[in-house]
Write a protein that holds these residues in place. Sequence first.
Motif, PDB file in Angstrom:
ATOM      1  N   THR A 242       0.832  -1.209   0.000  1.00 52.62           N
ATOM      2  CA  THR A 242       0.000   0.000   0.000  1.00 52.62           C
ATOM      3  C   THR A 242       0.860   1.249   0.000  1.00 52.62           C
ATOM      4  O   THR A 242       1.874   1.304   0.705  1.00 52.62           O
ATOM      5  CB  THR A 242      -0.931   0.011   1.242  1.00 52.62           C
ATOM      6  N   LEU A 243       0.447   2.245  -0.792  1.00 51.95           N
ATOM      7  CA  LEU A 243       1.128   3.537  -0.838  1.00 51.95           C
ATOM      8  C   LEU A 243       0.104   4.653  -0.677  1.00 51.95           C
ATOM      9  O   LEU A 243      -1.043   4.525  -1.109  1.00 51.95           O
ATOM     10  CB  LEU A 243       1.838   3.758  -2.178  1.00 51.95           C
ATOM     11  N   ILE A 244       0.531   5.745  -0.082  1.00 52.29           N
ATOM     12  CA  ILE A 244      -0.248   6.986  -0.084  1.00 52.29           C
ATOM     13  C   ILE A 244       0.613   8.039  -0.760  1.00 52.29           C
ATOM     14  O   ILE A 244       1.753   8.283  -0.348  1.00 52.29           O
ATOM     15  CB  ILE A 244      -0.632   7.438   1.334  1.00 52.29           C
TER      16      ILE A 244
ATOM     17  N   ILE B 206       3.997   9.500   1.012  1.00 49.57           N
ATOM     18  CA  ILE B 206       4.036   9.774   2.454  1.00 49.57           C
ATOM     19  C   ILE B 206       3.808   8.525   3.294  1.00 49.57           C
ATOM     20  O   ILE B 206       3.912   8.578   4.524  1.00 49.57           O
ATOM     21  CB  ILE B 206       3.010  10.851   2.843  1.00 49.57           C
ATOM     22  N   TYR B 207       3.525   7.398   2.634  1.00 48.18           N
ATOM     23  CA  TYR B 207       3.295   6.163   3.397  1.00 48.18           C
ATOM     24  C   TYR B 207       3.471   4.979   2.472  1.00 48.18           C
ATOM     25  O   TYR B 207       2.989   4.983   1.335  1.00 48.18           O
ATOM     26  CB  TYR B 207       1.879   6.164   3.972  1.00 48.18           C
ATOM     27  N   THR B 208       4.202   3.964   2.953  1.00 49.73           N
ATOM     28  CA  THR B 208       4.265   2.673   2.271  1.00 49.73           C
ATOM     29  C   THR B 208       4.157   1.571   3.312  1.00 49.73           C
ATOM     30  O   THR B 208       4.623   1.721   4.440  1.00 49.73           O
ATOM     31  CB  THR B 208       5.589   2.489   1.489  1.00 49.73           C
ATOM     32  N   LYS B 209       3.541   0.492   2.916  1.00 51.52           N
ATOM     33  CA  LYS B 209       3.410  -0.641   3.828  1.00 51.52           C
ATOM     34  C   LYS B 209       3.392  -1.928   3.039  1.00 51.52           C
ATOM     35  O   LYS B 209       2.531  -2.152   2.188  1.00 51.52           O
ATOM     36  CB  LYS B 209       2.116  -0.512   4.647  1.00 51.52           C
TER      37      LYS B 209
ATOM     38  N   ILE C 119      -2.200  -3.746   6.436  1.00 47.42           N
ATOM     39  CA  ILE C 119      -2.197  -2.418   7.032  1.00 47.42           C
ATOM     40  C   ILE C 119      -2.851  -2.422   8.411  1.00 47.42           C
ATOM     41  O   ILE C 119      -3.589  -3.342   8.767  1.00 47.42           O
ATOM     42  CB  ILE C 119      -2.956  -1.401   6.150  1.00 47.42           C
TER      43      ILE C 119
ATOM     44  N   GLU D 297      -4.284   3.506  11.363  1.00 47.88           N
ATOM     45  CA  GLU D 297      -3.064   4.239  11.023  1.00 47.88           C
ATOM     46  C   GLU D 297      -3.168   4.874   9.643  1.00 47.88           C
ATOM     47  O   GLU D 297      -2.774   6.036   9.447  1.00 47.88           O
ATOM     48  CB  GLU D 297      -1.862   3.285  11.068  1.00 47.88           C
ATOM     49  N   VAL D 298      -3.724   4.142   8.691  1.00 36.21           N
ATOM     50  CA  VAL D 298      -3.863   4.663   7.335  1.00 36.21           C
ATOM     51  C   VAL D 298      -4.869   5.810   7.306  1.00 36.21           C
ATOM     52  O   VAL D 298      -4.641   6.846   6.667  1.00 36.21           O
ATOM     53  CB  VAL D 298      -4.279   3.545   6.358  1.00 36.21           C
TER      54      VAL D 298
ATOM     55  N   LYS E  76      -3.237   8.889   8.557  1.00 37.78           N
ATOM     56  CA  LYS E  76      -2.356   9.458   7.546  1.00 37.78           C
ATOM     57  C   LYS E  76      -3.154  10.252   6.511  1.00 37.78           C
ATOM     58  O   LYS E  76      -2.736  11.324   6.064  1.00 37.78           O
ATOM     59  CB  LYS E  76      -1.564   8.341   6.850  1.00 37.78           C
TER      60      LYS E  76
ATOM     61  N   SER F 274      -3.139  14.524   6.308  1.00 35.45           N
ATOM     62  CA  SER F 274      -2.451  15.100   5.162  1.00 35.45           C
ATOM     63  C   SER F 274      -3.024  16.483   4.880  1.00 35.45           C
ATOM     64  O   SER F 274      -4.242  16.684   4.958  1.00 35.45           O
ATOM     65  CB  SER F 274      -2.633  14.207   3.934  1.00 35.45           C
TER      66      SER F 274
END
Length: 371
Positions: free
Chosen positions: A335-337, A345-348, A352, A356-357, A360, A364
């Motif tokens: 997963t990316l944001i 700004i986020y990778t997992k 997830i 937390e997601v 984020k 933002s």
Amino acid sequence: MKTTFIFLLSVVWFTLSSYAIDPKTLEIGAQAPDFKLPGTDGKTYSLASFSKAKVLVVVFTCNHCPTAQAYEDRIIRLTSDYKAQGIKVVAISTNDPSAVRLDELGYTDLSDTFEEMKIRYKDKKYNFPYLYDGATQITSLAYGAVATPHVFIFDQNRKLQYTGRFDDVEKPTETPKVNNARDAVEALLAGKPVAVPKTKSFGCSIKWKEKSDWIERGKAEWAKEEVKLETINPDGLRKLLKNDTDKLRVINVWATWCGPCVVEFPEFVTMNRMYRGRDFEFVSITTDKPAQREKALKFLKAKQASNVNYILDGMDVYQFIEIVDPKWQGALPYTLIIEPGGKVIYTKQGAINALEVRKKIVESPTIGRFY
């Protein structure tokens, strides 16, 4: 006994459904109604719990409303500033969580259940009790709260001396010209009448239990939305990752054969329903083989994934991994944001943590908690 209980409960809900749309707010000079409500700190509170307070400030609020969130820090400061002078503040969550639709949660990471209230209480380090009235809403109805937030300020005899807004500016980055709640507290501490005892209360409408049919209506609407699965090639993927839109983009890479992917996917559908009314886009990319397209589409339809969905075309999985993120080891799900302009700004890699997601996303600058 059981019949009597059911009858009394029916009377309560008949009264609530009859008056909830336009509840009658307490008049200035009225006695504070008693209550018995659970707090997020594990205690149960009543009016007597605040018997030593010289001034009692009761704020009807909730987790999800952007206006309520905009006032959180100011309520915390009010509590801290006047604590030594014998002022007590208590916040009461008004909303029935079963009446809150997902598309009403575009400014928050949390809805209004008691368990989610506990999270908000801890995250924000509230220095006042946070009580739950969503199960019956009897206290909210008794006080006549009409919006979140709605402030009620009582003197030492628990007579209402002020009701309405906290101040005249919703956005916390701006400076209010009129500090109604603080002015009322100052007047009562000085033994003076409150100059402006009543104002309008601006904020989100209270989610009364009678609105719970909105949930089913939303589900029916979402079930009718078209679900598509389109192909994406290397150039399309690079453009997707560049994100030259004005939207915050969440990308989830999954496959029908990936257990964790299948389990967590509904969380992304939920997020899409929460945030898609904002500057937000959820995109799913399946790594299923092109020959498995119908299987993947069947899964997406079952999950009512009416967001943007892609299946790979013209690239093998290793080329795909390198384009998405050279640091990604290849395990699914991934997963990316991505913010507008392509900043990740986020990778997992792996499953997830949905909360937390969501945090984020809402924290933002592209989204945010306030208007």
